[in-house]
Design an enzyme around this catalytic site. Structure first.
Site, PDB file in Angstrom:
ATOM      1  N   HIS A 116      13.494  35.056 -19.943  1.00  0.00           N
ATOM      2  CA  HIS A 116      13.297  36.436 -20.416  1.00  0.00           C
ATOM      3  C   HIS A 116      14.416  36.778 -21.398  1.00  0.00           C
ATOM      4  O   HIS A 116      15.594  36.731 -21.024  1.00  0.00           O
ATOM      5  CB  HIS A 116      13.323  37.411 -19.238  1.00  0.00           C
ATOM      6  CG  HIS A 116      12.211  37.169 -18.268  1.00  0.00           C
ATOM      7  ND1 HIS A 116      10.972  37.771 -18.379  1.00  0.00           N
ATOM      8  CD2 HIS A 116      12.130  36.354 -17.189  1.00  0.00           C
ATOM      9  CE1 HIS A 116      10.187  37.336 -17.399  1.00  0.00           C
ATOM     10  NE2 HIS A 116      10.872  36.470 -16.663  1.00  0.00           N
ATOM     11  N   LEU A 117      14.017  37.126 -22.619  1.00  0.00           N
ATOM     12  CA  LEU A 117      15.034  37.467 -23.632  1.00  0.00           C
ATOM     13  C   LEU A 117      15.068  38.945 -23.945  1.00  0.00           C
ATOM     14  O   LEU A 117      15.971  39.387 -24.663  1.00  0.00           O
ATOM     15  CB  LEU A 117      14.767  36.692 -24.926  1.00  0.00           C
ATOM     16  CG  LEU A 117      15.165  35.217 -24.933  1.00  0.00           C
ATOM     17  CD1 LEU A 117      14.759  34.573 -26.263  1.00  0.00           C
ATOM     18  CD2 LEU A 117      16.664  35.043 -24.711  1.00  0.00           C
ATOM     19  N   ARG A 118      14.072  39.718 -23.447  1.00  0.00           N
ATOM     20  CA  ARG A 118      13.984  41.146 -23.780  1.00  0.00           C
ATOM     21  C   ARG A 118      13.865  41.328 -25.296  1.00  0.00           C
ATOM     22  O   ARG A 118      13.413  40.457 -25.991  1.00  0.00           O
ATOM     23  CB  ARG A 118      15.183  41.944 -23.212  1.00  0.00           C
ATOM     24  CG  ARG A 118      15.516  41.662 -21.751  1.00  0.00           C
ATOM     25  CD  ARG A 118      14.353  41.852 -20.804  1.00  0.00           C
ATOM     26  NE  ARG A 118      14.784  41.734 -19.413  1.00  0.00           N
ATOM     27  CZ  ARG A 118      13.985  41.349 -18.435  1.00  0.00           C
ATOM     28  NH1 ARG A 118      12.703  41.064 -18.666  1.00  0.00           N
ATOM     29  NH2 ARG A 118      14.437  41.274 -17.204  1.00  0.00           N
ATOM     30  N   ASN A 148       6.752  39.618 -21.285  1.00  0.00           N
ATOM     31  CA  ASN A 148       6.622  40.897 -20.560  1.00  0.00           C
ATOM     32  C   ASN A 148       7.546  41.968 -21.117  1.00  0.00           C
ATOM     33  O   ASN A 148       8.342  42.560 -20.406  1.00  0.00           O
ATOM     34  CB  ASN A 148       6.835  40.702 -19.044  1.00  0.00           C
ATOM     35  CG  ASN A 148       8.228  40.204 -18.684  1.00  0.00           C
ATOM     36  OD1 ASN A 148       8.894  39.535 -19.473  1.00  0.00           O
ATOM     37  ND2 ASN A 148       8.678  40.529 -17.483  1.00  0.00           N
ATOM     38  N   LYS A 182       0.664  33.599 -20.443  1.00  0.00           N
ATOM     39  CA  LYS A 182       1.233  33.941 -19.136  1.00  0.00           C
ATOM     40  C   LYS A 182       0.302  34.859 -18.367  1.00  0.00           C
ATOM     41  O   LYS A 182      -0.125  35.897 -18.880  1.00  0.00           O
ATOM     42  CB  LYS A 182       2.587  34.642 -19.354  1.00  0.00           C
ATOM     43  CG  LYS A 182       3.295  35.076 -18.073  1.00  0.00           C
ATOM     44  CD  LYS A 182       3.882  33.899 -17.314  1.00  0.00           C
ATOM     45  CE  LYS A 182       4.402  34.291 -15.940  1.00  0.00           C
ATOM     46  NZ  LYS A 182       5.775  34.716 -15.921  1.00  0.00           N
ATOM     47  N   HIS A 241       2.421  33.548 -12.757  1.00  0.00           N
ATOM     48  CA  HIS A 241       3.283  34.177 -11.755  1.00  0.00           C
ATOM     49  C   HIS A 241       2.475  34.157 -10.462  1.00  0.00           C
ATOM     50  O   HIS A 241       1.541  34.940 -10.296  1.00  0.00           O
ATOM     51  CB  HIS A 241       3.660  35.612 -12.156  1.00  0.00           C
ATOM     52  CG  HIS A 241       4.584  36.260 -11.173  1.00  0.00           C
ATOM     53  ND1 HIS A 241       5.904  36.548 -11.456  1.00  0.00           N
ATOM     54  CD2 HIS A 241       4.395  36.640  -9.878  1.00  0.00           C
ATOM     55  CE1 HIS A 241       6.484  37.067 -10.374  1.00  0.00           C
ATOM     56  NE2 HIS A 241       5.581  37.151  -9.411  1.00  0.00           N
ATOM     57  N   HIS A 301       8.314  29.376 -11.438  1.00  0.00           N
ATOM     58  CA  HIS A 301       9.366  29.713 -10.464  1.00  0.00           C
ATOM     59  C   HIS A 301       8.897  29.643  -9.006  1.00  0.00           C
ATOM     60  O   HIS A 301       8.883  30.626  -8.291  1.00  0.00           O
ATOM     61  CB  HIS A 301       9.995  31.092 -10.747  1.00  0.00           C
ATOM     62  CG  HIS A 301       9.036  32.199 -11.071  1.00  0.00           C
ATOM     63  ND1 HIS A 301       7.967  32.530 -10.287  1.00  0.00           N
ATOM     64  CD2 HIS A 301       9.010  33.067 -12.111  1.00  0.00           C
ATOM     65  CE1 HIS A 301       7.336  33.541 -10.832  1.00  0.00           C
ATOM     66  NE2 HIS A 301       7.943  33.885 -11.942  1.00  0.00           N
ATOM     67  N   LEU A 315      12.039  38.239  -8.223  1.00  0.00           N
ATOM     68  CA  LEU A 315      10.670  37.997  -7.764  1.00  0.00           C
ATOM     69  C   LEU A 315      10.147  36.704  -8.357  1.00  0.00           C
ATOM     70  O   LEU A 315      10.323  36.493  -9.561  1.00  0.00           O
ATOM     71  CB  LEU A 315       9.755  39.167  -8.166  1.00  0.00           C
ATOM     72  CG  LEU A 315       9.968  40.449  -7.370  1.00  0.00           C
ATOM     73  CD1 LEU A 315       9.170  41.592  -7.982  1.00  0.00           C
ATOM     74  CD2 LEU A 315       9.587  40.259  -5.899  1.00  0.00           C
ATOM     75  N   ASP A 351      14.223  31.382 -15.374  1.00  0.00           N
ATOM     76  CA  ASP A 351      13.793  32.754 -15.095  1.00  0.00           C
ATOM     77  C   ASP A 351      14.966  33.713 -15.222  1.00  0.00           C
ATOM     78  O   ASP A 351      15.011  34.732 -14.522  1.00  0.00           O
ATOM     79  CB  ASP A 351      13.129  32.882 -13.713  1.00  0.00           C
ATOM     80  CG  ASP A 351      12.275  34.147 -13.600  1.00  0.00           C
ATOM     81  OD1 ASP A 351      11.976  34.771 -14.644  1.00  0.00           O
ATOM     82  OD2 ASP A 351      11.912  34.513 -12.466  1.00  0.00           O
ATOM     83  N   HIS A 396      18.964  42.504 -16.606  1.00  0.00           N
ATOM     84  CA  HIS A 396      18.819  43.953 -16.424  1.00  0.00           C
ATOM     85  C   HIS A 396      20.229  44.545 -16.445  1.00  0.00           C
ATOM     86  O   HIS A 396      21.155  43.935 -15.887  1.00  0.00           O
ATOM     87  CB  HIS A 396      18.192  44.278 -15.061  1.00  0.00           C
ATOM     88  CG  HIS A 396      16.765  43.857 -14.926  1.00  0.00           C
ATOM     89  ND1 HIS A 396      15.707  44.580 -15.430  1.00  0.00           N
ATOM     90  CD2 HIS A 396      16.216  42.775 -14.334  1.00  0.00           C
ATOM     91  CE1 HIS A 396      14.572  43.949 -15.154  1.00  0.00           C
ATOM     92  NE2 HIS A 396      14.852  42.850 -14.489  1.00  0.00           N
ATOM     93  N   ALA A 433      14.143  43.687 -10.284  1.00  0.00           N
ATOM     94  CA  ALA A 433      14.144  42.279  -9.872  1.00  0.00           C
ATOM     95  C   ALA A 433      14.586  41.413 -11.039  1.00  0.00           C
ATOM     96  O   ALA A 433      14.127  41.597 -12.165  1.00  0.00           O
ATOM     97  CB  ALA A 433      12.743  41.877  -9.437  1.00  0.00           C
TER      98      ALA A 433
END
Ligand code: DOR
Ligand code: ZN
Length: 349
Positions: free
Chosen positions: A20-22, A46, A104, A141, A179, A224, A252, A256, A268
């Site tokens: 996740h790189l945002r 996401n 995904k 997921h 994951h 999660l 993963d 945050h 999470a």
């Protein structure tokens, strides 16, 4: 091949098959950490709003490249976020662009920014049919969202309710069970027909669910699917270190801000990008399997994704160092996993 010096390991450059790189400033704060460790990463879609179209994925890719520190050699591999309304034409165009490696599937409501996810796999049958024909991987997921199902059982129940029927309906669909966190998922992947792989995070190899509750409630260990009991951790470690090419590295890493983790309803996600390889090395050493790290980190993923293995190497040296308490993050700080703890390996280049 790894060198024989017990205090140094050299690996072909590894990749992160789940990251996740945002976006925007948050991305700028974290992308350099992944680029320092990995040659490529499968970038999760996401965002808010999610990356659902080829045009969005290409624009996101450009933003990632623009945010990389000078001199980085890092290739983002893009994914599309599957919704009930995704069309087969969009998926085909994405695949044919050569820039989008996978799609995904988030069950709606399963995790961070998954509200737009799939409400029923039957609704995306036409898309899955197309992906099966193209050979395009579906990244899953694997947790049910049924509130009646205990949060610790959601992965096993997903195998029965979703994975098995989906594999039956689309036997040629290439699937990554992302994951994985349970012995049952490891077993499922090991025994499945060809075309199924799984990523495993460093935190699920190193910690069981006690880590969330040791000495108080510890939100930085909350992710999660949630950490499980010891029998699962130990089965995952066996799967990762056993040399089976179906299992490969996916951090993963899910950044945050500290205030959103240390919160009454904390987010999470474990932030592991800055010390990912060091964490994996600790896990493989625990299993006496440092010689298998290169397969897991650098070879099995490219084989599954049908991509070339990277050129060049990275080296880890045995050197105790302290994981920082916090790192810079826009408007706040970010707490890396195992902040303040000492770790035995260090990436030296
Ligand atoms: O812990 C998690 N964090 N699990 C996910 O599936 C999503 C991720 C995130 O985006 O924060
Ligand atoms: Zn994720």
């Amino acid at each position: 091949m790894p060198t024989s010096n017990p205090d140094q390991i050299t690996l072909l450059r590894p990749d992160d098959w789940h990251l996740h790189l945002r976006d925007a400033q948050a991305m700028a704060a974290v992308v350099g950490a992944s680029a320092a460790q990995f040659a490529r990463a499968i970038v999760m879609p996401n965002l808010r709003p999610p990356v659902t179209t080829l045009a969005q994925a290409l624009a996101y890719r450009e933003r990632i490249l623009a945010a990389l520190p000078e001199g980085s050699d890092f290739t983002p591999l893009m994914t599309l976020y599957l919704t009930d309304n995704t069309t087969a034409a969009e998926i085909r165009a994405a695949w044919e662009s050569g820039m989008v490696q996978a799609v995904k599937l988030y069950p709606a409501g399963a995790t961070t920014n998954s509200d737009a996810g799939v409400t029923d796999p039957r609704k995306v049958a036409a898309v899955l049919e197309t992906m099966q024909a193209l050979g395009m991987p579906l990244l899953v997921h694997g947790e049910v969202t049924d509130p009646e199902v205990d949060v610790f059982d959601r992965e096993q129940v997903f195998i029965d309710r979703v994975m098995i029927p989906m594999r039956r309906d689309f036997p040629g669909l290439r699937i990554v069970f992302e994951h994985i966190t349970t012995e049952e998922a490891a077993q499922y992947v090991r025994d499945a027909h060809e075309g199924v792989g799984a990523t495993i995070t460093a935190h699920h190899l190193l910690y069981n669910r006690n880590a969330i509750f040791t000495g108080g409630l510890r939100p930085h260990w909350y992710c999660l699917p949630v950490l499980k009991r010891e029998r699962h951790r130990s089965a995952l470690l066996q799967a990762a270190t056993g040399g089976n090419p179906r299992f490969f590295l996916g951090t993963d890493s899910a950044p945050h801000a500290r205030r959103l983790k240390e919160h009454a309803a904390g987010c999470a996600g474990c932030y592991t990008a800055p010390h990912a390889l060091e964490l994996y090395a600790a896990a493989f050493e625990m299993a006496g399997a440092l010689d298998r790290l290169e397969g897991f980190a650098s070879l099995h993923g490219p084989a599954f994704y049908r991509l070339p293995v990277n050129r060049g190497t990275v080296t880890l040296r045995r050197e105790a160092w302290r994981i920082p308490d916090a790192l810079p993050f826009p408007g706040d700080a970010i707490v890396p996993l195992a902040a303040g703890e000492t770790i035995a390996w260090r990436l030296i280049g």
